[in-house]
Design an enzyme around this catalytic site. Sequence first.
Site, PDB file in Angstrom:
ATOM      1  N   GLY A 169       0.833  -1.193   0.000  1.00 22.68           N
ATOM      2  CA  GLY A 169       0.000   0.000   0.000  1.00 22.68           C
ATOM      3  C   GLY A 169       0.863   1.237   0.000  1.00 22.68           C
ATOM      4  O   GLY A 169       2.058   1.167   0.318  1.00 22.68           O
ATOM      5  N   CYS A 199       5.297  -6.189   1.643  1.00 21.31           N
ATOM      6  CA  CYS A 199       5.669  -4.783   1.654  1.00 21.31           C
ATOM      7  C   CYS A 199       4.973  -4.034   2.805  1.00 21.31           C
ATOM      8  O   CYS A 199       5.288  -4.281   3.952  1.00 21.31           O
ATOM      9  CB  CYS A 199       5.363  -4.177   0.288  1.00 21.31           C
ATOM     10  N   TYR A 200       4.012  -3.192   2.541  1.00 18.48           N
ATOM     11  CA  TYR A 200       3.292  -2.522   3.637  1.00 18.48           C
ATOM     12  C   TYR A 200       2.737  -3.571   4.612  1.00 18.48           C
ATOM     13  O   TYR A 200       2.744  -3.380   5.826  1.00 18.48           O
ATOM     14  CB  TYR A 200       2.146  -1.672   3.065  1.00 18.48           C
ATOM     15  N   HIS A 214       8.023  -7.381  -3.841  1.00 15.13           N
ATOM     16  CA  HIS A 214       6.722  -7.748  -4.427  1.00 15.13           C
ATOM     17  C   HIS A 214       6.819  -9.044  -5.230  1.00 15.13           C
ATOM     18  O   HIS A 214       7.262  -9.028  -6.374  1.00 15.13           O
ATOM     19  CB  HIS A 214       6.217  -6.617  -5.322  1.00 15.13           C
ATOM     20  N   GLU A 217       4.413 -10.650  -6.479  1.00 15.72           N
ATOM     21  CA  GLU A 217       3.307 -10.783  -7.438  1.00 15.72           C
ATOM     22  C   GLU A 217       3.617 -10.205  -8.810  1.00 15.72           C
ATOM     23  O   GLU A 217       2.969 -10.555  -9.793  1.00 15.72           O
ATOM     24  CB  GLU A 217       2.040 -10.127  -6.870  1.00 15.72           C
ATOM     25  N   ASP A 257     -17.439 -10.803 -22.344  1.00 15.93           N
ATOM     26  CA  ASP A 257     -18.129 -11.096 -21.084  1.00 15.93           C
ATOM     27  C   ASP A 257     -19.561 -11.588 -21.294  1.00 15.93           C
ATOM     28  O   ASP A 257     -19.958 -12.607 -20.739  1.00 15.93           O
ATOM     29  CB  ASP A 257     -18.135  -9.860 -20.166  1.00 15.93           C
ATOM     30  N   LYS A 269     -10.775 -11.367 -15.935  1.00 15.18           N
ATOM     31  CA  LYS A 269     -10.930 -11.502 -17.387  1.00 15.18           C
ATOM     32  C   LYS A 269     -10.215 -12.741 -17.950  1.00 15.18           C
ATOM     33  O   LYS A 269     -10.765 -13.449 -18.797  1.00 15.18           O
ATOM     34  CB  LYS A 269     -10.356 -10.244 -18.050  1.00 15.18           C
TER      35      LYS A 269
END
Length: 512
Positions: A56, A83-84, A168, A170, A226, A368
């Site tokens: 964050g 992280c945060y 990070h 990710e 979608d 998605k």
Amino acid sequence: MEASERIIILDFGSQYTQVIARRIREAKVYSDILPYTTPVEEIRAMNPKGLILSGGPASVYSKQAPIPDEGIFELDLPILGICYGMQLLGKFLGGKVERSAEREYGRGTLKVKGESALFKGLPKELEIWNSHGDKLIKLPKGFKSIATTENSPHAAIQKDKILGLQFHPEVAHTPRGSKILSNFVHRICGCKRTWTTESFIEQSIQEIRQQVGKEKVILGLSGGVDSSVAAALLHRAIGKQLVCIMVDNGLLRANEVASVKRIFANGLGLKLKVVDATDQFLGKLSRVSDPEKKRKIIGREFVKVFEEASHEIRNASFLGQGTLYPDVIESVPIDGNPAALIKSHHNVGGLPKRMKLKLVEPLRQLFKDEVRSVGEALGLPKEMVWRQPFPGPGLAVRCLGPMSVERLDILRAADAIVVEEMKLSGYYYQVWQSFAVFLPVKSVGVMGDERTYEYTIAVRIVESLDAMTADWARIPGDILAKISNRIINEVDGVNRVVLDISSKPPATIEWE
Ligand code: XMP
């Protein structure tokens, strides 16, 4: 849908929170994003197998720092702070975090110490990505450091099943980060690989049947990814109880109605009602040039046409919608600068409450890329599942100046050439969007011995990850030459083609 096992990610406003959720799901474990304010009882009731505290923008010591319910540390659940999130572990579990004057931003090398399950199967040295201001300078009680970087003796920390990462895992810049997250959910939280496309389809079919019973569902099929996947899934679950309505507003791309009919009505045997409302829309749009006015008119007419068409379908009590997970994640503003609130799109307006339809939204849990896998598994063709985004107001926002049928026809023909050549060259599926824009600008040209005075088409081809930012795609000159030649030779009324080489920001992807 009731996931058998789930990981909860508490969101502290990182721009990467959704990426964490996707990485966990790629490890075949269901993950949910909740606001950091979620009370611990609610988290407990969801019975997660582990918690992830996201990064964050704030500092844990700032007055407005987003602080979770402290009860989460007593849940006896595995926790991974990123992280945060790791600095929160520092703050609440007896460590010390230092405010640094400068952010550490960019690549680093992680040196793994010891034998933590988090790094199982990984080399002892890893490339990682940092983006943090504050830094842990004293370990929380009972924790040990399990990895270091050039600038940090505590780049990864652990106490039993509570772990923290300064970097990070990710993001793509941490190439083995997915494996780290997969180790967390599988080896530390003990999750099995149950979140698969097949299990999702199977379970949602059961749930749709249960929700809908013997009643009828109507769904607005636009031909976009979608609504198409939602239609295919609902059809698999309830067959003829689903009736799809496609509104031809005269602003669709070339052959759109025909291809939806071919794939859904002929191919899947789905009940499809196409309403030709071209005259109604174009009548209302004639000579309108203000983009927001166009959007309003289109939204309003759509509701009218859809409502009327649905009245003809007797006993329909459900409305099917292709809502996706990013639309339903609840986000909380952090430091007045929430990543998730940047844009809420000016979409074709929602349907009126007076229609009194209950909602069935079978894709509510999916990102998605997961929707695309479901579409593929349901047998939808590649050109449908992997098609580029197309704005709700259609060609109207690509036809600049006063709207007319003639101008739309020119645009549609030019656009079909752009799409065809992009597909032939293979670039269509590599870029984010590629399309033509009609410019109400006439310029002089020569054709044979004659001077011409005709319109201009702009070609817009962009690369992007999420439409928030975009750059113009560097497409080889010979492909652009072919597009330009074909438009000028084949589309009456155009004698000039220009290429849009602006990035977003400051330009936008669409021209209106
Ligand atoms: P912009 O032009 O804002 O577009 O850079 C970002 C993305 O949104 C799409 N877009 C729309 N989609 N209704 C939609 O459903 C709209 O009114 C609309 N305007 C833009 C655009 O195609 C791009 O993918």
